[in-house]
Design an enzyme around this catalytic site. Structure first.
Site, PDB file in Angstrom:
ATOM      1  N   ARG A 176       0.994  -1.229   0.195  1.00 19.57           N
ATOM      2  CA  ARG A 176      -0.075  -0.102  -0.042  1.00 19.57           C
ATOM      3  C   ARG A 176       0.904   1.056   0.047  1.00 19.57           C
ATOM      4  O   ARG A 176       1.759   1.267   0.896  1.00 19.57           O
ATOM      5  CB  ARG A 176      -1.124  -0.053   1.332  1.00 19.57           C
ATOM      6  N   HIS A 185      -3.171  10.901   0.935  1.00 16.12           N
ATOM      7  CA  HIS A 185      -2.246  10.905   2.290  1.00 16.12           C
ATOM      8  C   HIS A 185      -1.777  12.024   2.712  1.00 16.12           C
ATOM      9  O   HIS A 185      -0.530  12.220   2.981  1.00 16.12           O
ATOM     10  CB  HIS A 185      -1.203   9.849   2.394  1.00 16.12           C
ATOM     11  N   GLU A 237      -7.245   8.433   6.874  1.00 16.90           N
ATOM     12  CA  GLU A 237      -7.372   8.684   7.992  1.00 16.90           C
ATOM     13  C   GLU A 237      -8.035  10.375   8.206  1.00 16.90           C
ATOM     14  O   GLU A 237      -7.233  11.254   8.356  1.00 16.90           O
ATOM     15  CB  GLU A 237      -6.216   8.968   8.953  1.00 16.90           C
ATOM     16  N   ASN A 291      -6.873   1.605  10.051  1.00 17.77           N
ATOM     17  CA  ASN A 291      -5.746   1.927  10.683  1.00 17.77           C
ATOM     18  C   ASN A 291      -5.893   1.654  12.228  1.00 17.77           C
ATOM     19  O   ASN A 291      -6.397   2.557  12.738  1.00 17.77           O
ATOM     20  CB  ASN A 291      -5.055   3.471  10.294  1.00 17.77           C
ATOM     21  N   TYR A 294      -3.881   0.949  16.111  1.00 13.69           N
ATOM     22  CA  TYR A 294      -2.334   0.799  16.625  1.00 13.69           C
ATOM     23  C   TYR A 294      -2.528   0.540  18.217  1.00 13.69           C
ATOM     24  O   TYR A 294      -1.487  -0.337  18.877  1.00 13.69           O
ATOM     25  CB  TYR A 294      -1.687   1.893  16.518  1.00 13.69           C
ATOM     26  N   GLU A 345      -2.952  -0.146   8.349  1.00 13.37           N
ATOM     27  CA  GLU A 345      -1.837   0.152   9.389  1.00 13.37           C
ATOM     28  C   GLU A 345      -2.011  -0.583  10.237  1.00 13.37           C
ATOM     29  O   GLU A 345      -3.013  -0.423  11.111  1.00 13.37           O
ATOM     30  CB  GLU A 345      -1.884   1.555   9.333  1.00 13.37           C
TER      31      GLU A 345
END
Length: 471
Positions: free
Chosen positions: A66, A112, A159, A308, A310, A374
């Site tokens: 990606r 992005h 995002e 995404n 984390y 992500e």
């Protein structure tokens, strides 16, 4: 092995590419905006060293890559009447073709964060709904036209929460605006630009090119700090102001199934067709409305849910942070212990059970296939280590071991259709307002020379996926 991911499961890496002049070039060159005083003029230099990066991908066994296209490379001034840079088109086609020749699927992100500076100067960029949607759709059409015969997986925005809140709310990201109104306008315009770009793809390209298109949204799992009604309600608000409707609460002591009633400010318009009542009530007339025509285009405007994710956090009621629904976040448990291992960045501690819970929640709520676009971990203090020590990234390996295993559990035990797991990142890179201090890469980059050196985590992921994807 008896417990494996399906043979068509995709795994790989993500990076982002940019080019002068964008709002991030302007922002990063302004004094005091980047933590370590650097800028991203060269970063890991993937534009010139792309063949090395493809070789790294192939050697890793990755099946998907990606990466982002740069709007200001392809249409340097950004507008629908501005010229196309054919040199950039030819470069990206070489990269994409080389990926395919090496058995690696390209997943391409259109935006992005690097808005062409000209559009920001010309009409205030994302604050101008009428102009920005037309220019973004023109840019998207250009990419579909020149690359769609090769690219079958598209992401419109990466995002939108960060683009809007950090860029136009807190001012910590480009273009550095601080406002309690602008970020709601920008978020709304990002949703519309996404939807109209998807409409353009579906009507003009999808049937002949055979691809799919979606959006990548960022979210973490939220847990009540203690099981008080106020904190449970705070968790619901936290989800409403980030992503989606909360169906399951997981606390540090037990699993408690409950019925949430709130919806998310990005996922719910896209997948359900409305903003959450909680957000509308708190923000009032500062939250723009969709017209009937617009919501008909927005609803259902994603073929998958790009995620995404984390970390996880505890949530407490209170505070005056309107952006996040007037809640407070912490990693510290009531007994003083920490949720997980601390990363270099203050917003990330490891907690893999929260990742599994989030995957289940998203499937239960939206019933859309999930692409993890992500996931990664910057080891605390790694930037201060010599390369021979930095590559021995034990904490990152532990993180990936825990998170890949819960992906496996979510797919094989819970029945969640996770279709891909994409690591952030293949390379150490310029990490936005953090500069070069936070290293997410499984490949160490010497930012003075560009030299790449794979870390132990690179080998771990290669071996793990080789063992856990069915032949």
């Amino acid at each position: 092995m008896s417990c494996q991911l399906p043979s068509d499961f995709l795994w790989g890496y993500a990076t982002a590419h940019g080019r002068l002049p964008s709002i991030w070039d302007t922002f990063s060159h302004a004094a005091g905006k980047i933590k370590d005083g650097t800028n991203g003029d060269f970063a890991c230099d993937s534009w010139r060293r792309w063949d090395e990066d493809v070789a790294l991908l192939k050697s890793s066994g990755a099946t998907v890559y990606r990466f982002s296209l740069s709007w200001s490379r392809i249409i340097p001034n950004g507008g629908r009447d501005d010229p196309i840079n054919m040199e950039a088109i030819e470069h990206y086609r070489r990269l994409i073709a080389n990926l395919l020749e090496n058995g690696i699927k390209p997943m391409v992100t259109l935006y992005h964060w690097d808005l062409p500076q000209t559009l920001h100067d010309r009409y205030e960029g994302w604050l101008n709904k009428e102009e920005i949607i037309q220019d973004f759709v023109n840019y998207a059409r250009t990419c579909f036209r020149f690359f769609g015969d090769l690219v079958k997986d598209w992401v419109t925005h990466n995002e939108p929460l960060c683009i809007s809140v950090l860029g136009y709310g807190t001012g910590t990201f480009a273009p550095g605006h601080k406002s309690n109104t602008e970020h709601w306008i920008v978020a709304h315009d990002l949703i519309l630009a996404h939807a109209y770009a998807v409409k353009a793809y579906r009507e003009g390209f999808q049937a002949s090119q055979g691809g799919q298109i979606g959006i990548s949204l960022n979210c973490q799992w939220e847990m009540p700090y203690e099981d008080s009604p106020e904190n449970v309600a705070a968790v619901e608000r936290a989800f409403a102001f980030k992503l989606g409707k909360l169906m399951v609460f997981i606390t540090f002591t037990h699993i408690n199934n409950g019925n949430g009633t709130l919806a998310g400010r990005f996922a719910d318009p896209i997948f359900k067709g409305y903003y959450p009542d909680t957000v509308k009530e708190l923000i009032g007339d500062r939250l723009p409305d969709f017209t009937a025509e617009e919501i008909a285009i927005v609803k259902g405007s994603s073929d998958f849910l790009g995620l995404n994710a984390y970390t996880s956090q505890f949530v407490m009621d209170g505070g005056d942070d309107e952006i996040h629904g007037k809640v407070k976040y912490t990693f510290t448990l009531p007994d003083g212990s920490q949720l997980g291992k601390q990363a270099q960045v203050p917003w990330l501690q490891s907690y893999a059970p929260g990742f599994r819970a989030l995957l289940n929640h998203l499937w239960d709520t939206y019933k859309m296939p999930i692409y993890v676009t992500e996931n990664g971990f910057p080891v605390k203090g790694e930037n201060n280590l010599p390369v021979e020590k930095a590559v021995l990234d034990v904490d990152r390996i532990q993180y990936f071991e825990e998170y890949t295993n819960v992906v496996l559990q979510a797919v094989t035990e819970d029945g969640v259709p996770v279709k891909a797991y994409i690591v952030w990142s293949l390379l150490d890179n310029f990490e936005w307002a953090d500069g070069f201090e936070s290293r997410f890469g499984v490949t160490h980059v010497d930012f003075k020379t560009g030299t790449r050196t794979t870390k132990a985590s690179y080998n771990f992921l290669r071996d793990w996926f080789a063992a856990h994807i069915a032949a």
